[in-house]
Write a protein that holds these residues in place. Sequence first.
Motif, PDB file in Angstrom:
ATOM      1  N   GLY A   8      32.318  20.492  13.656  1.00  0.00           N
ATOM      2  CA  GLY A   8      32.837  20.546  14.911  1.00  0.00           C
ATOM      3  C   GLY A   8      31.561  20.996  15.940  1.00  0.00           C
ATOM      4  O   GLY A   8      30.578  21.151  15.186  1.00  0.00           O
ATOM      5  N   GLN A   9      32.173  21.330  17.036  1.00  0.00           N
ATOM      6  CA  GLN A   9      31.138  21.811  17.992  1.00  0.00           C
ATOM      7  C   GLN A   9      31.784  23.352  18.218  1.00  0.00           C
ATOM      8  O   GLN A   9      32.941  23.478  18.405  1.00  0.00           O
ATOM      9  N   GLU A  10      31.016  24.240  18.599  1.00  0.00           N
ATOM     10  CA  GLU A  10      30.944  25.442  19.496  1.00  0.00           C
ATOM     11  C   GLU A  10      30.579  25.220  20.738  1.00  0.00           C
ATOM     12  O   GLU A  10      29.046  25.402  20.667  1.00  0.00           O
ATOM     13  N   GLN A  11      31.252  25.213  21.772  1.00  0.00           N
ATOM     14  CA  GLN A  11      30.521  24.872  23.115  1.00  0.00           C
ATOM     15  C   GLN A  11      30.795  26.092  23.884  1.00  0.00           C
ATOM     16  O   GLN A  11      31.813  26.526  24.336  1.00  0.00           O
ATOM     17  N   THR A  12      29.461  26.241  24.772  1.00  0.00           N
ATOM     18  CA  THR A  12      29.437  27.276  25.932  1.00  0.00           C
ATOM     19  C   THR A  12      29.761  26.315  27.031  1.00  0.00           C
ATOM     20  O   THR A  12      28.845  25.346  27.529  1.00  0.00           O
ATOM     21  N   TRP A  13      30.735  26.517  27.758  1.00  0.00           N
ATOM     22  CA  TRP A  13      31.094  25.767  28.891  1.00  0.00           C
ATOM     23  C   TRP A  13      30.668  26.306  30.364  1.00  0.00           C
ATOM     24  O   TRP A  13      30.558  27.732  30.404  1.00  0.00           O
ATOM     25  N   PHE A  14      30.288  25.661  31.195  1.00  0.00           N
ATOM     26  CA  PHE A  14      29.761  26.068  32.642  1.00  0.00           C
ATOM     27  C   PHE A  14      30.504  25.134  33.677  1.00  0.00           C
ATOM     28  O   PHE A  14      30.612  24.041  33.305  1.00  0.00           O
ATOM     29  N   LEU A  15      30.637  25.824  34.851  1.00  0.00           N
ATOM     30  CA  LEU A  15      31.050  25.195  35.811  1.00  0.00           C
ATOM     31  C   LEU A  15      29.855  25.239  36.833  1.00  0.00           C
ATOM     32  O   LEU A  15      29.438  26.042  37.232  1.00  0.00           O
ATOM     33  N   ALA A  16      29.584  24.001  37.499  1.00  0.00           N
ATOM     34  CA  ALA A  16      28.596  23.851  38.483  1.00  0.00           C
ATOM     35  C   ALA A  16      28.754  22.886  39.704  1.00  0.00           C
ATOM     36  O   ALA A  16      29.595  22.176  39.549  1.00  0.00           O
ATOM     37  N   ARG A  17      28.475  23.315  40.712  1.00  0.00           N
ATOM     38  CA  ARG A  17      28.695  22.449  41.867  1.00  0.00           C
ATOM     39  C   ARG A  17      27.497  21.736  42.280  1.00  0.00           C
ATOM     40  O   ARG A  17      26.273  22.036  42.171  1.00  0.00           O
ATOM     41  N   PHE A  18      27.901  20.273  42.321  1.00  0.00           N
ATOM     42  CA  PHE A  18      27.040  19.287  42.692  1.00  0.00           C
ATOM     43  C   PHE A  18      26.543  19.511  44.312  1.00  0.00           C
ATOM     44  O   PHE A  18      27.537  18.934  44.932  1.00  0.00           O
ATOM     45  N   HIS A  19      25.376  19.340  44.589  1.00  0.00           N
ATOM     46  CA  HIS A  19      25.162  19.270  46.066  1.00  0.00           C
ATOM     47  C   HIS A  19      24.316  18.237  46.617  1.00  0.00           C
ATOM     48  O   HIS A  19      24.034  18.141  47.885  1.00  0.00           O
ATOM     49  N   GLY A  20      24.075  17.014  45.562  1.00  0.00           N
ATOM     50  CA  GLY A  20      23.511  15.912  45.982  1.00  0.00           C
ATOM     51  C   GLY A  20      24.299  14.895  46.392  1.00  0.00           C
ATOM     52  O   GLY A  20      25.471  14.797  46.296  1.00  0.00           O
ATOM     53  N   PRO A  21      23.775  13.794  46.847  1.00  0.00           N
ATOM     54  CA  PRO A  21      24.308  12.655  47.056  1.00  0.00           C
ATOM     55  C   PRO A  21      24.796  11.796  45.704  1.00  0.00           C
ATOM     56  O   PRO A  21      24.106  12.100  44.904  1.00  0.00           O
ATOM     57  N   ASP A  22      25.646  10.814  45.982  1.00  0.00           N
ATOM     58  CA  ASP A  22      26.228  10.152  44.507  1.00  0.00           C
ATOM     59  C   ASP A  22      24.991   9.384  44.102  1.00  0.00           C
ATOM     60  O   ASP A  22      24.928   9.222  42.785  1.00  0.00           O
ATOM     61  N   GLU A  23      24.006   8.773  44.899  1.00  0.00           N
ATOM     62  CA  GLU A  23      22.962   8.083  44.477  1.00  0.00           C
ATOM     63  C   GLU A  23      21.986   8.705  43.569  1.00  0.00           C
ATOM     64  O   GLU A  23      21.427   8.307  43.045  1.00  0.00           O
ATOM     65  N   ALA A  24      22.181  10.306  43.646  1.00  0.00           N
ATOM     66  CA  ALA A  24      21.184  11.124  42.712  1.00  0.00           C
ATOM     67  C   ALA A  24      21.574  10.914  41.356  1.00  0.00           C
ATOM     68  O   ALA A  24      21.020  11.469  40.424  1.00  0.00           O
ATOM     69  N   ILE A  25      22.789  10.427  41.047  1.00  0.00           N
ATOM     70  CA  ILE A  25      23.475  10.369  39.709  1.00  0.00           C
ATOM     71  C   ILE A  25      22.718   9.195  39.269  1.00  0.00           C
ATOM     72  O   ILE A  25      22.902   7.858  39.624  1.00  0.00           O
ATOM     73  N   ASP A  26      22.152   9.479  37.842  1.00  0.00           N
ATOM     74  CA  ASP A  26      21.328   8.235  37.339  1.00  0.00           C
ATOM     75  C   ASP A  26      21.465   8.254  35.764  1.00  0.00           C
ATOM     76  O   ASP A  26      21.011   9.025  35.191  1.00  0.00           O
ATOM     77  N   LEU A  27      22.379   7.429  35.432  1.00  0.00           N
ATOM     78  CA  LEU A  27      22.885   7.402  33.863  1.00  0.00           C
ATOM     79  C   LEU A  27      21.770   7.034  33.125  1.00  0.00           C
ATOM     80  O   LEU A  27      21.640   6.916  31.892  1.00  0.00           O
ATOM     81  N   ALA A  28      20.776   6.343  33.733  1.00  0.00           N
ATOM     82  CA  ALA A  28      19.604   5.777  32.965  1.00  0.00           C
ATOM     83  C   ALA A  28      18.431   6.896  32.867  1.00  0.00           C
ATOM     84  O   ALA A  28      17.330   6.142  32.686  1.00  0.00           O
ATOM     85  N   ALA A  29      18.536   7.950  33.296  1.00  0.00           N
ATOM     86  CA  ALA A  29      17.601   8.657  33.439  1.00  0.00           C
ATOM     87  C   ALA A  29      16.728   9.213  32.154  1.00  0.00           C
ATOM     88  O   ALA A  29      15.665   9.498  32.111  1.00  0.00           O
ATOM     89  N   HIS A  30      17.593   8.927  31.153  1.00  0.00           N
ATOM     90  CA  HIS A  30      17.269   9.417  29.769  1.00  0.00           C
ATOM     91  C   HIS A  30      17.335   8.220  28.919  1.00  0.00           C
ATOM     92  O   HIS A  30      18.392   7.247  29.094  1.00  0.00           O
ATOM     93  N   SER A  31      16.401   7.844  28.056  1.00  0.00           N
ATOM     94  CA  SER A  31      16.590   6.566  27.195  1.00  0.00           C
ATOM     95  C   SER A  31      16.751   7.302  25.731  1.00  0.00           C
ATOM     96  O   SER A  31      15.875   7.950  25.264  1.00  0.00           O
ATOM     97  N   PRO A  32      17.729   6.763  25.016  1.00  0.00           N
ATOM     98  CA  PRO A  32      18.747   5.757  25.479  1.00  0.00           C
ATOM     99  C   PRO A  32      19.846   6.587  26.348  1.00  0.00           C
ATOM    100  O   PRO A  32      20.006   7.829  25.906  1.00  0.00           O
ATOM    101  N   PRO A  33      20.627   6.048  27.441  1.00  0.00           N
ATOM    102  CA  PRO A  33      21.645   6.561  28.096  1.00  0.00           C
ATOM    103  C   PRO A  33      22.832   6.838  27.222  1.00  0.00           C
ATOM    104  O   PRO A  33      23.028   6.270  26.265  1.00  0.00           O
ATOM    105  N   GLU A  34      23.642   7.956  27.463  1.00  0.00           N
ATOM    106  CA  GLU A  34      24.707   8.266  26.932  1.00  0.00           C
ATOM    107  C   GLU A  34      25.937   7.671  27.286  1.00  0.00           C
ATOM    108  O   GLU A  34      27.036   7.241  26.887  1.00  0.00           O
ATOM    109  N   PHE A  35      25.881   7.605  28.635  1.00  0.00           N
ATOM    110  CA  PHE A  35      27.088   6.978  29.590  1.00  0.00           C
ATOM    111  C   PHE A  35      26.716   5.536  30.322  1.00  0.00           C
ATOM    112  O   PHE A  35      25.735   5.291  30.490  1.00  0.00           O
TER     113      PHE A  35
END
Length: 160
Positions: free
Chosen positions: A99-126
């Motif tokens: 399984g996984q042992e996860q360290t969780w973070f809460l982060a506030r997004f300050h950008g526009p929705d257009e800054a979200i790019d699911l294809a930023a990494h190849s291959p995309p996960e989402f």
Amino acid sequence: MNDLSSLPYRPCVGVMLVNQHGKAFVGMRIDNRDSGFWQMPQGGIDRGEDPVVAMHRELAEETGVVADLVSVLKQMDEPLRYDLPDELLGKLWGGKYRGQEQTWFLARFHGPDEAIDLAAHSPPEFCEWKWADPEQLPDLIVPFKKRVYRAVLEEFRDLI
């Protein structure tokens, strides 16, 4: 494979990314798009990597969101663990982890929705993403991670 319960947990980070309206980012995994389940960004910590660095790397890889567009509000004091269900044990991550042992973070997004790019990494996960009410998160995730999502929500609720 003999005793799967003796396998270690995979070191991992998770990010509850919230926008200015208090909604949380969730994505639908490409490899599980027909399941109807959504998850927050998460991923492995490389050997020797600092969890904060891993969090920013994973966030950029999975969402395209760079460090300049977020502020980290909190890191959970203790990591959370989950075990894979029997049907996935020995199959994911080369069969090296239970399984996984996860360290969780809460982060506030300050950008526009257009800054979200699911294809930023190849291959995309989402393949899709949306902003969700944080209270809905435990209902959106695969059943074996519900306990983790409830704990994350409880820990971060007052800061969202």
